[in-house]
Structures are given as structure tokens and as C-alpha cells.
Motif scaffolding. Structure first.
Motif, short mmCIF file in Angstrom:
data_model
loop_
_atom_site.label_atom_id
_atom_site.label_comp_id
_atom_site.label_asym_id
_atom_site.label_seq_id
_atom_site.Cartn_x
_atom_site.Cartn_y
_atom_site.Cartn_z
N ALA A 78 0.76 -1.26 0.03
CA ALA A 78 0.08 -0.12 -0.02
C ALA A 78 0.76 1.02 0.20
O ALA A 78 0.31 2.36 -0.39
CB ALA A 78 -0.99 0.04 1.19
N ALA A 79 2.14 1.05 0.61
CA ALA A 79 2.99 2.17 0.71
C ALA A 79 3.77 2.45 -0.71
O ALA A 79 4.52 3.34 -1.03
CB ALA A 79 3.82 2.21 1.83
N GLY A 80 3.47 1.55 -1.80
CA GLY A 80 4.42 1.79 -2.95
C GLY A 80 5.32 0.85 -3.10
O GLY A 80 6.00 0.82 -4.24
N VAL A 81 5.58 -0.21 -2.51
CA VAL A 81 6.69 -1.22 -2.71
C VAL A 81 6.13 -2.12 -3.72
O VAL A 81 4.79 -2.77 -3.20
CB VAL A 81 7.16 -1.94 -1.46
N ASN A 82 6.82 -2.70 -4.34
CA ASN A 82 6.34 -3.79 -5.44
C ASN A 82 6.05 -5.39 -4.59
O ASN A 82 6.90 -5.56 -3.40
CB ASN A 82 7.26 -4.19 -6.41
N TRP A 83 5.30 -6.10 -5.00
CA TRP A 83 4.79 -7.28 -4.43
C TRP A 83 6.23 -8.23 -4.15
O TRP A 83 6.31 -8.70 -3.13
CB TRP A 83 3.75 -8.08 -5.23
N PRO A 84 6.90 -8.37 -5.27
CA PRO A 84 8.22 -9.40 -5.13
C PRO A 84 8.99 -8.62 -4.09
O PRO A 84 9.69 -9.47 -3.26
CB PRO A 84 8.90 -9.13 -6.38
N VAL A 85 9.27 -7.45 -3.94
CA VAL A 85 10.25 -6.86 -3.06
C VAL A 85 9.56 -6.99 -1.58
O VAL A 85 10.21 -7.39 -0.81
CB VAL A 85 10.25 -5.15 -3.40
N ALA A 86 8.33 -6.89 -1.54
CA ALA A 86 7.53 -6.94 -0.23
C ALA A 86 7.75 -8.32 0.26
O ALA A 86 8.19 -8.50 1.35
CB ALA A 86 6.12 -6.41 -0.20
N LEU A 87 7.45 -9.23 -0.64
CA LEU A 87 7.57 -10.65 -0.19
C LEU A 87 9.15 -11.09 0.05
O LEU A 87 9.60 -11.87 1.20
CB LEU A 87 7.24 -11.54 -1.22
N ALA A 88 9.99 -10.48 -0.59
CA ALA A 88 11.42 -10.84 -0.36
C ALA A 88 11.87 -10.22 1.12
O ALA A 88 12.80 -11.07 1.81
CB ALA A 88 12.34 -10.09 -1.60
N LEU A 89 11.23 -9.08 1.37
CA LEU A 89 11.71 -8.42 2.67
C LEU A 89 11.06 -9.22 3.68
O LEU A 89 11.71 -9.23 4.93
CB LEU A 89 11.29 -6.96 2.65
N ALA A 90 9.82 -9.89 3.64
CA ALA A 90 9.22 -10.58 4.77
C ALA A 90 9.86 -11.95 4.84
O ALA A 90 10.20 -12.39 5.90
CB ALA A 90 7.70 -10.83 4.45
N ALA A 91 10.44 -12.51 3.70
CA ALA A 91 11.18 -13.87 3.79
C ALA A 91 12.60 -13.51 4.45
O ALA A 91 13.04 -14.18 5.35
CB ALA A 91 11.54 -14.40 2.47
N LEU A 92 13.33 -12.24 4.06
CA LEU A 92 14.44 -12.02 4.86
C LEU A 92 14.19 -12.09 6.33
O LEU A 92 15.12 -12.17 6.87
CB LEU A 92 15.21 -10.67 4.05
N ALA A 93 13.28 -11.30 6.69
CA ALA A 93 13.04 -10.98 8.27
C ALA A 93 12.78 -12.33 8.88
O ALA A 93 13.15 -12.51 9.83
CB ALA A 93 11.62 -10.00 8.10
N ASN A 94 12.20 -13.33 8.04
CA ASN A 94 11.71 -14.48 8.89
C ASN A 94 13.29 -15.29 8.87
O ASN A 94 13.55 -15.84 10.02
CB ASN A 94 11.15 -15.45 7.92
N LEU A 95 14.05 -15.24 7.93
CA LEU A 95 15.37 -15.74 7.80
C LEU A 95 16.31 -15.33 9.27
O LEU A 95 17.02 -15.90 9.69
CB LEU A 95 16.19 -15.66 6.59
N VAL A 96 16.26 -13.72 9.36
CA VAL A 96 17.05 -13.21 10.26
C VAL A 96 16.64 -13.58 11.87
O VAL A 96 17.27 -13.89 12.61
CB VAL A 96 17.08 -11.57 10.27
N ALA A 97 14.98 -13.77 11.81
CA ALA A 97 14.54 -14.23 13.31
C ALA A 97 15.16 -15.70 13.31
O ALA A 97 15.38 -15.94 14.47
CB ALA A 97 13.09 -14.14 13.30
N ALA A 98 15.12 -16.48 12.48
CA ALA A 98 15.43 -17.92 12.66
C ALA A 98 17.08 -18.05 12.82
O ALA A 98 17.46 -18.89 13.56
CB ALA A 98 15.10 -18.76 11.07
N GLY A 99 17.62 -17.09 12.05
CA GLY A 99 19.12 -17.23 12.49
C GLY A 99 19.57 -16.81 14.09
O GLY A 99 20.43 -17.35 14.64
N ALA A 100 18.71 -15.52 14.45
CA ALA A 100 18.85 -15.19 15.70
C ALA A 100 18.73 -16.30 16.75
O ALA A 100 19.37 -16.64 17.62
CB ALA A 100 17.89 -13.97 15.99
N LEU A 101 17.45 -17.04 16.69
CA LEU A 101 17.11 -18.15 17.42
C LEU A 101 18.25 -19.30 17.10
O LEU A 101 18.51 -19.84 18.35
CB LEU A 101 15.61 -18.75 16.92
N ALA A 102 18.55 -19.55 16.15
CA ALA A 102 19.48 -20.54 16.04
C ALA A 102 20.90 -20.48 16.90
O ALA A 102 21.61 -21.01 17.28
CB ALA A 102 20.11 -21.02 14.33
N ILE A 103 21.36 -19.03 16.76
CA ILE A 103 22.70 -18.54 17.40
C ILE A 103 22.32 -18.65 18.89
O ILE A 103 23.09 -19.14 19.75
CB ILE A 103 23.03 -17.19 16.91
#
Length: 133
Positions: A78-103
Motif C-alpha cells: 500500500a505504501a508503494g513497494v512492489n509485491w516481489p520486493v515486499a515478499l522478499a523483505l518478509a522472507a528476509l525478516a523470517n530468515l533473520v529471526a530464525a538465524g537469531a534463534l539458532a545462534i
């Protein structure tokens, strides 16, 4: 044949006392085994309930996380970010959270399971046990 009066009681022989003691010990051991079995059944039931509740809580937490990620994606688009970029950012946020938990998991101390119980069973000195590791 002589009949003894009722008021006179025979004292049990040593063999009779040993048999009575062995029977008492046997009954005591059986009572302890039965108690342990009953407590194990109760513990198993409680564990089943706790695991069921843990699964339900996990499902609810995952659902909430997915709703938050979906909301962030909708807000980003809604703020103007493309769908692919928004999905990639969401996936990146999930990976960062998973990495933090793994550490965090890797940094947990590697203590042997039931170490206090094993020390107690061995009747060992905890200071000596630390030196042998």
C-alpha cells in the motif's frame, strides 16, 4: 494327645519369623512397584496433555506470526513497494529471526541431561566430576 489352653501362645520359630519377614519385604516391594507404575501413568497422562497444549499454542503463535507478516506485506504494498520486493523483505525478516534463534540455541550450555541425578546415584563429589570432564 495334649491340648494347649487358648491363653498359651506359641512363639514363632526363627524359620517362621524369616518367612514372615520375607513375605513382608515382598509385599512392600510389590507396593512400591505398584506405586511407581501408577505414578508413571499419571505422569504420562500429564505429559500428553502438556504436549497437546504446546502444539496448540505453537499453531496459534505461527498463525499470529503469519498474520503479522501478511499485514506488513499489505502495508508495504500500500505504501508503494512492489509485491516481489515486499515478499522478499518478509522472507528476509523470517530468515533473520530464525538465524537469531539458532545462534541463541547454539550458545546454550551443553550440560549433560540429568547430571544432578547421575551425581546423586554415583554418590560422587560434584567438584571431582567437574575435573573429569
Amino acid at each position: 494327645m495334649r491340648v494347649k489352653p487358648d491363653s498359651v501362645t506359641e512363639t514363632p520359630t526363627l524359620v517362621q519369623r524369616i518367612r514372615a519377614l520375607a513375605g513382608t519385604i515382598r509385599h512392600l516391594a510389590l507396593d512400591h512397584v505398584e506405586l511407581a507404575a501408577l505414578e508413571a501413568q499419571v505422569a504420562a497422562r500429564r505429559l500428553g496433555v502438556l504436549l497437546s497444549v504446546a502444539v496448540m499454542v505453537s499453531i496459534l503463535v505461527v498463525s499470529a506470526w503469519l498474520a503479522l507478516v501478511a499485514g506488513a506485506i499489505v502495508w508495504a504494498t500500500a505504501a508503494g513497494v512492489n509485491w516481489p520486493v515486499a515478499l522478499a523483505l518478509a522472507a528476509l525478516a523470517n530468515l533473520v529471526a530464525a538465524g537469531a534463534l539458532a545462534i541463541w540455541i547454539r550458545r546454550q550450555p551443553a550440560e549433560p541431561l540429568f547430571s544432578a541425578t547421575l551425581r546423586q546415584l554415583r554418590n560422587a563429589d560434584p567438584v571431582l566430576d567437574e575435573g573429569t570432564r
